[in-house]
Design an enzyme around this catalytic site. Structure first.
Site, mmCIF file in Angstrom:
data_model
loop_
_atom_site.group_PDB
_atom_site.id
_atom_site.type_symbol
_atom_site.label_atom_id
_atom_site.label_comp_id
_atom_site.label_asym_id
_atom_site.label_seq_id
_atom_site.Cartn_x
_atom_site.Cartn_y
_atom_site.Cartn_z
ATOM 1 N N ASP A 197 43.211 40.047 38.205
ATOM 2 C CA ASP A 197 42.085 39.210 37.805
ATOM 3 C C ASP A 197 42.370 37.738 38.056
ATOM 4 O OD1 ASP A 197 39.805 38.250 36.672
ATOM 5 O OD2 ASP A 197 40.402 38.618 34.598
ATOM 6 N N ASP A 387 36.400 35.126 41.969
ATOM 7 C CA ASP A 387 36.908 35.918 40.846
ATOM 8 C C ASP A 387 37.057 37.385 41.214
ATOM 9 O OD1 ASP A 387 37.560 36.904 38.386
ATOM 10 O OD2 ASP A 387 35.573 36.643 37.512
#
Ligand SMILES: *[C@@H]1O[C@H](CO)[C@@H](O)[C@H](O)[C@H]1NC(C)=O
Ligand SMILES: *[C@@H]1O[C@H](CO)[C@@H](O)[C@H](O)[C@H]1NC(C)=O
Ligand SMILES: *[C@@H]1O[C@H](CO)[C@@H](O)[C@H](O)[C@H]1NC(C)=O
Ligand SMILES: *[C@@H]1O[C@H](CO)[C@@H](O)[C@H](O)[C@H]1NC(C)=O
Ligand SMILES: *[C@@H]1O[C@H](CO)[C@@H](O)[C@H](O)[C@H]1NC(C)=O
Length: 499
Positions: A197, A387
């Site tokens: 992440d 992201d």
């Protein structure tokens, strides 16, 4: 692998939890904001047959993207009314659901069609192309059934062995909704699957004594603790992440971590001891999350893994590079590389390096332009948070409308843009003068009806319902199309075309 739960919703909840807990965004969750988790609408008729509600899965991702962007931008989250609307829509299941949504129905429909079209030349090859997994770069044959199956069955597609030093393969979750690396923790070292992440900055896995807040265990995962690791040390320092409809809490643990053969002795990370139901499903495919944003975002106040590897002298630079694979390509060469960029994965002549414009620790770049089939849609001054923990692309509503108005669309349903599953449109984002095109297959997230793969599909580029007219949240739908690299040292982002 057959599982009975909707991983996409769970992923949404888990990733959101991390970003919600960041110090810069620390604030009480609005009361009644049970909006993180849209009800899971996969319905089980028998143990071996699932019904898939593609709209619900799509909305979960839209919702998550919006929530994440709200937290990242510091803007208000969607209002309860907006959320209620999502819930309402999600709850509206068609009466003939059981007929329309059998996964087996898709297969049967394709078989019937093939039979009908026997010998019908080009039409036949069009049907065959649904099965195509060779990565042709076009979705003219319609939505790929492999992606639909992956969404339905919540598959984990293992990565090839990584090809470069300091690298880990990235397993693909379902239909490219997230990417998992395997690291080792403890003595003896055991494998933990962690979601990679770039939009958060903590590493955590479940603790041996983890309990679901609602009672019971924290699911079928690998846990860390003194029973399984002789080098485990609980610092007793507490750590918690709270959000509207779920939370994780635990202590900061210290244990030996091994990443791509590199050893970090007595490294600190979060061991979750109390998890809300969003995290404890025994079908969740990951054991934790590895956040690789700037460490100023760390809720635990701990350097990220890439910073720790760099401080320990194990890598030359605090660089993390991502090659995210596409399930439909049928070859999972996804890889995360620490300390540099894998030269085999990108075209060096196409590389651009840009400043990170986020003051908060996200990876955010200025976007020069957005184009549809080569035509500039005239959006200027926009930025994109890159992201890996977000599946879709979420943009300001008017921008997203402008993009879709420039492409062949089926309709706007009041919340989502619906585009033909057969679209061949190319959308591109330009960074520092270099245009990066999104494969048209990536523009369709799921078919509106899982029995019609050449009809309407939900667009992967979705409207943000949270204010702001300049900031985009750009997830895996785009990042699959580029080689993406972040450098904590220079605070720069590099992008390059894939090799
Ligand atoms: C638990 O997960 C493992 C692999 O991750 C799997 O082999 C096993 O069948 C699962 N057990 C249950 C009860 O689901
Ligand atoms: C456990 O961690 C604490 C806090 O870092 C440290 O003071 C202590 O020495 C560690 N104990 C062992 C046995 O490593
Ligand atoms: C887990 O955390 C929740 C929220 O902070 C709390 O209400 C609950 O008592 C905790 N459960 C346990 C077993 O500690
Ligand atoms: C963008 O601006 C140019 C120049 O003003 C114009 O020709 C073009 O049509 C605009 N594009 C769109 C999609 O509006
Ligand atoms: C699929 O949807 C398209 C567009 O709505 C429609 O023209 C076509 O007839 C549908 N096909 C099937 C098999 O339902």
């Amino acid at each position: 692998m057959k599982v009975n739960m909707n991983f996409s919703g769970l992923l949404a909840a888990v990733v959101l939890a991390v970003s919600l807990g960041t110090p810069s965004d620390a604030r009480p969750a609005p009361s009644g904001s049970g909006l993180v988790t849209v009800p899971i609408t996969r319905i089980h008729k028998t143990s071996h047959r699932d019904i898939i509600d593609t709209q619900a899965i799509h909305l979960q991702h839209v919702n998550r993207g919006n929530q994440r962007l709200a937290l990242m931008s510091g803007r208000p989250a969607p209002t309860p009314e907006e959320l209620q609307e999502i819930h309402r829509r999600t709850g509206e299941l068609p009466a003939d659901l059981s007929k329309r949504y059998w996964r087996e129905g898709v297969v049967k429909w394709l078989e019937d069609l093939k039979t009908q079209m026997k010998g019908a030349g080009s039409a036949m090859s069009k049907v065959e192309s649904f099965m195509d997994t060779d990565g042709s770069g076009s979705s003219s044959g319609g939505f790929n059934p492999m992606d639909l199956d992956a969404a339905n069955e919540n598959t984990l597609t293992p990565a090839n062995a990584p090809s470069y030093d300091h690298s880990l393969g990235l397993d693909i979750s379902a239909n490219d909704i997230g990417y998992l690396a395997t690291i080792q923790i403890g003595t003896p070292p055991r494998d933990f699957k962690v979601l990679v992440d770039s939009g958060s900055s903590d590493l955590w896995v479940g603790a041996e004594n983890c309990a679901a807040n609602g009672g019971g265990s924290c699911g079928n995962h690998t846990f860390i603790g003194s029973s399984s690791s002789t080098s485990f040390n609980d610092t007793q320092k507490t750590w918690a992440i709270t959000y509207g409809s779920g939370f994780l809490s635990g202590t900061i643990a210290q244990d030996d971590i091994e990443i791509a053969g590199m050893k970090l002795p007595a490294h600190q990370f979060g061991a979750a001891q109390n998890e809300s139901s969003q995290f404890t499903g025994s079908d969740t495919l990951f054991d934790g999350i590895m956040g690789l944003g700037g460490s100023q975002l760390s809720n635990q106040g701990i350097p990220t893994i890439v910073e720790a590897l760099h401080s320990a002298g194990l890598i030359q630079a605090p660089v993390t590079s991502y090659k995210l694979a596409r399930l439909a390509d049928g070859n999972n060469d996804g890889e995360i590389t620490f300390g540099g960029m894998d030269p085999a994965k990108f075209d060096a002549s196409s590389k651009v390096t840009v400043k990170n414009v986020s003051p908060k620790g996200y990876w955010e770049a200025n976007v020069d332009s957005f184009k549809v089939d080569g035509k500039d849609v005239n959006l200027s001054g926009r930025t994109a948070i890159l992201d890996t923990g977000t599946t879709l692309i979420v943009g300001p509503g008017l921008d997203v409308d402008a993009l879709h108005e420039a492409m062949p669309v089926s309709r706007f349903d009041g919340f989502n843009w619906i585009i033909p599953c057969t679209t061949t449109t190319k959308v591109s984002l330009t960074f520092s003068g270099k245009e990066f095109e999104i494969d048209s297959r990536d523009l369709t997230f799921l078919p509106v009806s899982s029995t019609n793969l050449t009809g309407d599909c939900y667009s992967s580029i979705t409207r943000g319902t949270v204010g702001g007219d300049q900031e985009w949240l750009v997830g895996d739908v785009f990042l699959k199309n580029v080689y993406f690299s972040t450098d904590v040292g220079s605070n720069e982002i590099s992008l390059a075309s894939l090799a």
